[in-house]
Enzyme design. Structure first.
Site, mmCIF file in Angstrom:
data_model
loop_
_atom_site.group_PDB
_atom_site.id
_atom_site.type_symbol
_atom_site.label_atom_id
_atom_site.label_comp_id
_atom_site.label_asym_id
_atom_site.label_seq_id
_atom_site.Cartn_x
_atom_site.Cartn_y
_atom_site.Cartn_z
ATOM 1 N N ASP A 222 0.865 -1.188 0.000
ATOM 2 C CA ASP A 222 0.000 0.000 0.000
ATOM 3 C C ASP A 222 0.902 1.239 0.000
ATOM 4 O O ASP A 222 2.039 1.155 -0.464
ATOM 5 C CB ASP A 222 -0.958 -0.062 1.204
ATOM 6 C CG ASP A 222 -2.253 0.711 0.956
ATOM 7 O OD1 ASP A 222 -2.188 1.783 0.329
ATOM 8 O OD2 ASP A 222 -3.329 0.261 1.384
ATOM 9 N N HIS A 245 2.169 1.906 -3.202
ATOM 10 C CA HIS A 245 1.254 2.866 -3.840
ATOM 11 C C HIS A 245 1.793 4.292 -3.788
ATOM 12 O O HIS A 245 1.061 5.239 -4.029
ATOM 13 C CB HIS A 245 -0.142 2.778 -3.209
ATOM 14 C CG HIS A 245 -0.821 1.455 -3.457
ATOM 15 N ND1 HIS A 245 -2.104 1.173 -3.050
ATOM 16 C CD2 HIS A 245 -0.386 0.328 -4.085
ATOM 17 C CE1 HIS A 245 -2.423 -0.061 -3.415
ATOM 18 N NE2 HIS A 245 -1.394 -0.593 -4.034
#
Ligand SMILES: *[C@@H]1O[C@H](CO)[C@@H](O)[C@H](O)[C@H]1NC(C)=O
Ligand SMILES: *[C@@H]1O[C@H](CO)[C@@H](O)[C@H](O)[C@H]1NC(C)=O
Ligand SMILES: *[C@@H]1O[C@H](CO)[C@@H](O)[C@H](O)[C@H]1NC(C)=O
Ligand SMILES: *[C@@H]1O[C@H](CO)[C@@H](O)[C@H](O)[C@H]1NC(C)=O
Length: 398
Positions: A222, A245
């Site tokens: 993430d 991310h």
């Protein structure tokens, strides 16, 4: 006669009593968890031993040190609570290993520090989160009965503190979470989890100010660093992110009366093979809020999907209302010297709200290439007031 004897006995013992009193004053500074019954073996739950070592270090006048020697220690969920009577030095030389079973955690985190001033967490040790078998519970995109899993290390109301030379692997949820923290420096942190592990943010910051994250490597599933409501005066410098991310501000506007985001600098950092690079995201619709004075500078991208991305229509899971607008004002955002390669054609995507267009957005010396089959690199801007200076590749956004 008896009085004299007592007196003589007292005089006889006096030096020893004095030594004892002196020793009490000079309680040793270091509290080794082994002295509290911790055992580096597979089947001991060392929570109690760690908590007792913490208590003694925390209550020692002038400060103390918790010492975790080399070896692998199983540890249940623990919260190390202050305030303490002095600075606490928490040295992890060995590896701490979390239970694989999420139901063994009675709080939302594995290792917590709360209400501590002048804490140092260091030592070169490892936090083994054992997320592997638990991640499926955390994936709300594919599992409607998902539940929040424990964060590896949580700091709540921690101030004037440092975390350095710590490795965190395979957390069940975020690796580090900072809430209501002030003046904290994190450096030489290594975070590692598979690119497919859901919600395993590297470092998540909210309601905190004056936080520095430097010289660290974050590879996860993430956001590498995620800064949510109330993040103020944050510096991220020389941090290598990927996979993951990217560096993310938000999501913002998820609730009413959110604290503002202000003063974020991300500099001299790299992103490799990440889903996003530099991103600000806000929900739509959303109540009013503000994100301002955000600087991204000297950033190298390698094969990043959305290198520059302001997304005021953030909606990770359908159904999404494409007409709804965010009321989070984004103001004074500079992207300077951002260079490298994009893995998608639209390397610069600035999509602001129709209700509160972005103001003061600057693009300075942007050089992003796309080498894929969809043609030359391009940009897309919506509801933005701003300027561009110097080299612009892709061109034509502001
Ligand atoms: C470890 O011990 C603590 C305190 O004694 C307990 O609360 C916790 O549930 C135990 N954890 C595991 C994984 O057994
Ligand atoms: C964090 O780093 C800054 C800059 O080096 C320094 O001024 C500050 O005192 C540090 N804070 C702590 C708690 O170490
Ligand atoms: C960041 O990089 C620039 C140019 O690459 C350099 O001039 C500057 O000193 C660096 N800053 C830090 C804090 O390393
Ligand atoms: C935006 O930048 C301008 C010029 O530097 C400054 O005057 C203004 O206060 C900033 N806006 C916010 C919301 O901080």
């Amino acid at each position: 006669m008896q009085k004299t004897a007592e007196m003589a006995s007292f005089i006889h013992w006096l030096p020893f009593l004095l030594i004892l009193a002196a020793a009490r004053k000079h309680v040793p500074r270091t509290f080794n968890v082994l002295s509290y019954g911790a055992l580096p073996s597979r089947n001991t739950n060392n929570s109690k031993a760690f908590l007792r070592a913490w208590k003694d270090a925390c209550e020692r006048e002038g400060g103390g040190r918790v010492w975790i020697p080399r070896g692998k220690f199983k540890l249940g969920s623990v919260v190390f609570v202050g305030p303490c009577r002095g600075p606490v030095d928490f040295v992890i030389k060995g590896s701490l290993e979390a239970s694989t079973d999420p139901s063994n955690f009675f709080v939302d985190h594995w290792i917590g520090f709360k209400y501590v001033d002048q804490l140092v967490v260091r030592g070169g040790g490892y936090l083994l989160g054992n997320g592997g078998s638990a991640w499926r519970f955390n994936d709300c995109a594919t599992n409607s009965r998902c539940k929040p899993l424990p964060v590896t290390m949580r700091f709540d109301f921690v101030s004037n503190s440092k975390v350095h030379r710590i490795h965190s692997f395979d957390s069940k949820n975020a690796h580090f979470n900072l809430f209501a923290c002030h003046n904290m420096n994190m450096s030489h942190i290594q975070i590692l989890a598979p690119s497919t592990s859901p919600n395993t943010d590297g470092i998540r910051i909210g309601s905190s100010s004056n936080i520095r994250i430097q010289n660290s490597v974050i590879s996860t599933g993430d956001d590498c660093v995620s800064m949510i409501a109330g993040s103020q005066d944050i510096l991220v410098s020389e941090v290598h992110c990927g996979p993951g991310h990217g560096f993310s501000i938000g999501s913002l506007g998820g609730s009413h009366n959110e604290e503002y985001v202000n003063g974020i600098t991300i500099q001299n950092s790299t992103l490799r093979g990440t889903q996003n690079g530099l991103r600000i995201k806000t929900w739509a619709p959303s109540p009013p809020s503000l994100a301002s004075n955000i600087n991204f500078e000297d950033i190298i991208m390698e094969n990043v999907n959305n290198p520059i991305f302001i997304d005021q229509q953030y909606c990770p899971q359908p159904p999404c209302n494409g007409q709804a607008q965010s009321n989070v004002q984004i103001k004074n955002v500079t992207f300077r010297k951002v260079r490298g390669t994009s893995s998608s054609k639209i390397a610069v995507k600035i999509q602001c709200s129709k209700h509160v267009p972005c103001e003061g957005v600057n693009l300075v010396n942007i050089n992003l290439e796309y080498r894929g089959p969809e043609g030359p690199v391009a940009s897309s801007c919506l509801n933005v007031k701003g300027k561009s200076y110097g080299l612009q590749l892709p061109s034509g956004c502001l």
